[in-house]
Design a protein around this motif. Structure first.
Motif, PDB file in Angstrom:
ATOM      1  N   ASN A 159       0.824  -1.086  -0.272  1.00  0.00           N
ATOM      2  CA  ASN A 159      -0.029   0.065   0.126  1.00  0.00           C
ATOM      3  C   ASN A 159       0.626   1.271  -0.100  1.00  0.00           C
ATOM      4  O   ASN A 159       0.484   2.263  -0.745  1.00  0.00           O
ATOM      5  N   VAL A 160       1.995   1.434   0.676  1.00  0.00           N
ATOM      6  CA  VAL A 160       2.797   2.181   0.733  1.00  0.00           C
ATOM      7  C   VAL A 160       3.402   2.645  -0.494  1.00  0.00           C
ATOM      8  O   VAL A 160       3.752   3.808  -1.001  1.00  0.00           O
ATOM      9  N   GLU A 161       4.045   1.501  -1.312  1.00  0.00           N
ATOM     10  CA  GLU A 161       4.363   1.478  -2.773  1.00  0.00           C
ATOM     11  C   GLU A 161       3.382   2.202  -3.729  1.00  0.00           C
ATOM     12  O   GLU A 161       3.644   3.063  -4.565  1.00  0.00           O
ATOM     13  N   VAL A 162       2.203   1.870  -3.526  1.00  0.00           N
ATOM     14  CA  VAL A 162       1.047   2.206  -4.274  1.00  0.00           C
ATOM     15  C   VAL A 162       0.677   3.772  -4.121  1.00  0.00           C
ATOM     16  O   VAL A 162       0.646   4.439  -5.120  1.00  0.00           O
ATOM     17  N   ILE A 163       0.911   4.220  -2.767  1.00  0.00           N
ATOM     18  CA  ILE A 163       1.081   5.777  -2.699  1.00  0.00           C
ATOM     19  C   ILE A 163       2.004   6.526  -3.222  1.00  0.00           C
ATOM     20  O   ILE A 163       1.989   7.579  -4.015  1.00  0.00           O
ATOM     21  N   ARG A 164       3.295   5.600  -3.119  1.00  0.00           N
ATOM     22  CA  ARG A 164       4.376   6.391  -4.203  1.00  0.00           C
ATOM     23  C   ARG A 164       4.280   6.315  -5.623  1.00  0.00           C
ATOM     24  O   ARG A 164       4.202   7.408  -6.103  1.00  0.00           O
ATOM     25  N   TYR A 165       3.395   5.415  -6.297  1.00  0.00           N
ATOM     26  CA  TYR A 165       3.089   5.563  -7.594  1.00  0.00           C
ATOM     27  C   TYR A 165       2.116   6.828  -7.854  1.00  0.00           C
ATOM     28  O   TYR A 165       1.990   7.387  -8.620  1.00  0.00           O
ATOM     29  N   GLY A 166       1.102   6.880  -6.710  1.00  0.00           N
ATOM     30  CA  GLY A 166       0.283   7.718  -7.089  1.00  0.00           C
ATOM     31  C   GLY A 166       0.602   9.031  -6.772  1.00  0.00           C
ATOM     32  O   GLY A 166       0.055  10.161  -7.628  1.00  0.00           O
ATOM     33  N   LYS A 167       2.004   9.354  -5.867  1.00  0.00           N
ATOM     34  CA  LYS A 167       2.369  10.607  -5.738  1.00  0.00           C
ATOM     35  C   LYS A 167       3.006  11.240  -7.041  1.00  0.00           C
ATOM     36  O   LYS A 167       2.859  12.340  -7.495  1.00  0.00           O
ATOM     37  N   MET A 168       3.456  10.116  -7.819  1.00  0.00           N
ATOM     38  CA  MET A 168       4.174  10.290  -9.099  1.00  0.00           C
ATOM     39  C   MET A 168       3.095  11.071 -10.093  1.00  0.00           C
ATOM     40  O   MET A 168       3.705  11.785 -11.147  1.00  0.00           O
ATOM     41  N   LEU A 169       1.962  10.720  -9.804  1.00  0.00           N
ATOM     42  CA  LEU A 169       1.035  11.154 -10.783  1.00  0.00           C
ATOM     43  C   LEU A 169      -0.150  12.003 -10.486  1.00  0.00           C
ATOM     44  O   LEU A 169      -1.076  12.371 -11.128  1.00  0.00           O
ATOM     45  N   ASP A 170       0.273  12.966  -9.297  1.00  0.00           N
ATOM     46  CA  ASP A 170      -0.720  13.835  -8.596  1.00  0.00           C
ATOM     47  C   ASP A 170      -1.916  13.207  -8.124  1.00  0.00           C
ATOM     48  O   ASP A 170      -2.906  13.888  -8.283  1.00  0.00           O
ATOM     49  N   SER A 171      -2.076  11.948  -8.110  1.00  0.00           N
ATOM     50  CA  SER A 171      -3.238  11.131  -7.407  1.00  0.00           C
ATOM     51  C   SER A 171      -3.475  11.928  -5.935  1.00  0.00           C
ATOM     52  O   SER A 171      -2.186  12.099  -5.335  1.00  0.00           O
ATOM     53  N   LYS A 172      -4.363  11.925  -5.327  1.00  0.00           N
ATOM     54  CA  LYS A 172      -4.604  12.391  -4.049  1.00  0.00           C
ATOM     55  C   LYS A 172      -5.230  11.399  -3.058  1.00  0.00           C
ATOM     56  O   LYS A 172      -5.760  12.014  -1.900  1.00  0.00           O
ATOM     57  N   SER A 173      -5.507  10.254  -3.370  1.00  0.00           N
ATOM     58  CA  SER A 173      -6.157   9.290  -2.562  1.00  0.00           C
ATOM     59  C   SER A 173      -5.914   7.919  -2.782  1.00  0.00           C
ATOM     60  O   SER A 173      -5.402   7.406  -3.957  1.00  0.00           O
TER      61      SER A 173
END
Ligand code: PSV
Ligand code: MN
Ligand code: MN
Length: 427
Positions: A159-173
Motif C-alpha cells: 500500500n505504501v508503494e501504491v501511494i508512491r506511484y500515486g504521488k508521481m501522478l498527482d493522485s490524492k487518494s
C-alpha cells in the motif's frame, strides 16, 4: 485513434435542431417551477467520474472471458480509450489505477498522455487480494488482517508503494479494498482479524501525504463466503475513525446484501462527514458489476437525492466525493457500456437536482406521506435527457455518444490498430 472536437461538432449537426427544441421546451417547463435549467446544465457539465483502468477490456466471470478485440493491452492504450470516452461524453475526465495491474513505469510519460486527453488521476487502488510473482508471502489466508506479521507487513508495504506511484501522478487518494475474511466458521478469530486490520490501516495511514485521503471500501461477502473482515459501512466507519480525519468510507453500490437501504447509509455517512468515495454499478443479486442504472434506476436516483441534500446541508464538512464506475462484464463492448453507465449517473444526478427540497421538507413536517412521495417521483419522472445532452454540448461533447461512437466505427478502428486477439489486465 482519436476523436476531435471538429468531428464531434460535424456529427452533432443532425441532432442539434431536435436537441434545441427539446431543451427549449424543458427549460420553459422548469422555469414555471422556479428551476433554472442553465444552472443544472452547468452542474452536470462540471460533474466528472473516474474510469477504472481495469474496466476497459471485456470483463470475465470465473466461467470465461470473451474478447471483443481492440482492447487496450497497456496503460497508454487504456488512457487513450478513456480519452475517447471523455471526448464523446465530456464526463470521464479521470482515471483510477489499480496497482500492480497498471504500473506507471514511465510516470512522466503516462502523466503527459493523460494530460493530452484532459484526464486527471483519481484514487489509486492497492491489490492484496491476488498473489504476484516473486512475492515472499501469500495472501491466501489474508493480507492486512492476516494472523502472520510477515504477511501484514508485506501488505502494508504494498500500500505504501501504491501511494508512491500515486504521488508521481498527482493522485490524492488511496482506496483500500480487502478480500480478507473466512470461508468457514472456525477459520479465523473475528476480533483478532479486525484488530490486525485496524493496526495495518493505521500503519498505511501514517504514510499518507498530508493532502491525501484514504478510502476504506466494505463488502459483505465474496471471495470470502462466511465472513468478511470489513463487511459493512459500520465496520468501515469504525476503522476510518480509528485512523484519523483523512480516512473515509467508500460505498460501492454492489457491496450490500439484497434490499439494503443504501440511500440511508449515504445520508448517515455524510452527516458524519465520513463519506469519501463512491463506486457505481448495478446489480440484481450480489456484486454483479452490471451497467449503472440498468436494474434499479429509482434507487440510484434516491441515492443521488441524498448526495445532493448532503452536499447542500454539509454541517460536518464532508469533502467532495471521489466518483468512480466499478462495473465490468463479459457481454457488451466495454466502451459502449461505460458510455451507458456515465449517462445513467448523469440522469440520476439531474433528477436529484430537480427535487423541490423546501416543498419536501414542508410535506415531511406535515406528515403528508403522499405529497412527499409525489415530490420525489415528479423529479424522477421528468425526462431530463435534454439537460444532459445540453451539458455535453456545452463542453463540445456528443449529443448522442453511442450513435457517434458507432458512426465513427471506433471499435472497428481499434481492432485494426490493436488486433482482434487482445486481453486487457483486470478481472
Ligand atoms: C471488489 O469487488 C471491488 O469492487 C473493489 O473496488 C476492487 O478494487 C474492484 O472490485 C476490482 O477488484
Ligand atoms: Mn469497488
Ligand atoms: Mn466489487
Amino acid at each position: 485513434m482519436i476523436i476531435t472536437k471538429d468531428q464531434i461538432n460535424d456529427l452533432n449537426q443532425n441532432a442539434s435542431a431536435e436537441q434545441a427544441e427539446h431543451f427549449g421546451f424543458l427549460k420553459l417547463a422548469l422555469d414555471k417551477k422556479g428551476i433554472d435549467a442553465d444552472e443544472i446544465v452547468s452542474k452536470l457539465a462540471d460533474f466528472q467520474v473516474a474510469i477504472p483502468s481495469w474496466a476497459l477490456g471485456s470483463g470475465g466471470t470465473r466461467f470465461g472471458r470473451f474478447s471483443i478485440g481492440g482492447e487496450p493491452t497497456n496503460l497508454e492504450q487504456k488512457l487513450d480509450d478513456i480519452g475517447l470516452l471523455h471526448a464523446l461524453t465530456q464526463t470521464a475526465g479521470a482515471v483510477s489505477l489499480h496497482i500492480p495491474w497498471d504500473i506507471p513505469s514511465d510516470a512522466a510519460g503516462i502523466k503527459q498522455r493523460a494530460d493530452s486527453h484532459g484526464i486527471v488521476f483519481d484514487a489509486v487502488n492497492s491489490n492484496t487480494f491476488q498473489d504476484q510473482n516473486e512475492q515472499a508471502q501469500t495472501y491466501k489466508y489474508g493480507s492486512l488482517a492476516d494472523r502472520q506479521a510477515a504477511v501484514r507487513e508485506q501488505a502494508v508495504a504494498h500500500n505504501v508503494e501504491v501511494i508512491r506511484y500515486g504521488k508521481m501522478l498527482d493522485s490524492k487518494s488511496l482506496t483500500v479494498w480487502l478480500a480478507d475474511g473466512a470461508s468457514f466458521p472456525g477459520q479465523n478469530n473475528f476480533r483478532q482479524s479486525l484488530q490486525n486490520t485496524q493496526k495495518s490501516l493505521q500503519e498505511i495511514y501514517a504514510e499518507l501525504p498530508s493532502d491525501w485521503r484514504m478510502f476504506i471500501e466494505y463488502k459483505p461477502y465474496e471471495p470470502s463466503f462466511y465472513s468478511t473482515v470489513i463487511q459493512d459501512w459500520g465496520t468501515s466507519l469504525l476503522l476510518a475513525e480509528g485512523c484519523g480525519e483523512k480516512a473515509f468510507c467508500l460505498v460501492d453500490l454492489g457491496h450490500h446484501l439484497p434490499n439494503t437501504n443504501i440511500e440511508q447509509i449515504v445520508a448517515t455517512l455524510i452527516m458524519k462527514g465520513k463519506l469519501g468515495g463512491f463506486h457505481f454499478n448495478d446489480s440484481k443479486y450480489g456484486d454483479d458489476d452490471l451497467t449503472v442504472g440498468s436494474i434499479k434506476p429509482y434507487q440510484l436516483f434516491l441515492i443521488f437525492n441524498e448526495l445532493v441534500y448532503g452536499m447542500n446541508h454539509n454541517d460536518a464538512n464532508n469533502p467532495p466525493l471521489a466518483w468512480m464506475i466499478d462495473a465490468s462484464h463479459n457481454i457488451k463492448d466495454p466502451l459502449e457500456d461505460l458510455i451507458q453507465s456515465l449517462e445513467a449517473i448523469q440522469l440520476a444526478y439531474a433528477q436529484a437536482l430537480l427535487v423541490d427540497t423546501p416543498a419536501l421538507q414542508a410535506a415531511q413536517a406535515e406528515s403528508d406521506v403522499v405529497l412527499g412521495q409525489e415530490i420525489l417521483q415528479d423529479a424522477y419522472r421528468t425526462d431530463v435527457r435534454p439537460l444532459i445532452r445540453e451539458a455535453r454540448l456545452k463542453r463540445e461533447g456528443a449529443i448522442d455518444p453511442i450513435a457517434i461512437y458507432r458512426k465513427m466505427k471506433v471499435r472497428e478502428n481499434l481492432i485494426k490498430e490493436r488486433g482482434l486477439k487482445t486481453v486487457a489486465t483486470g478481472l
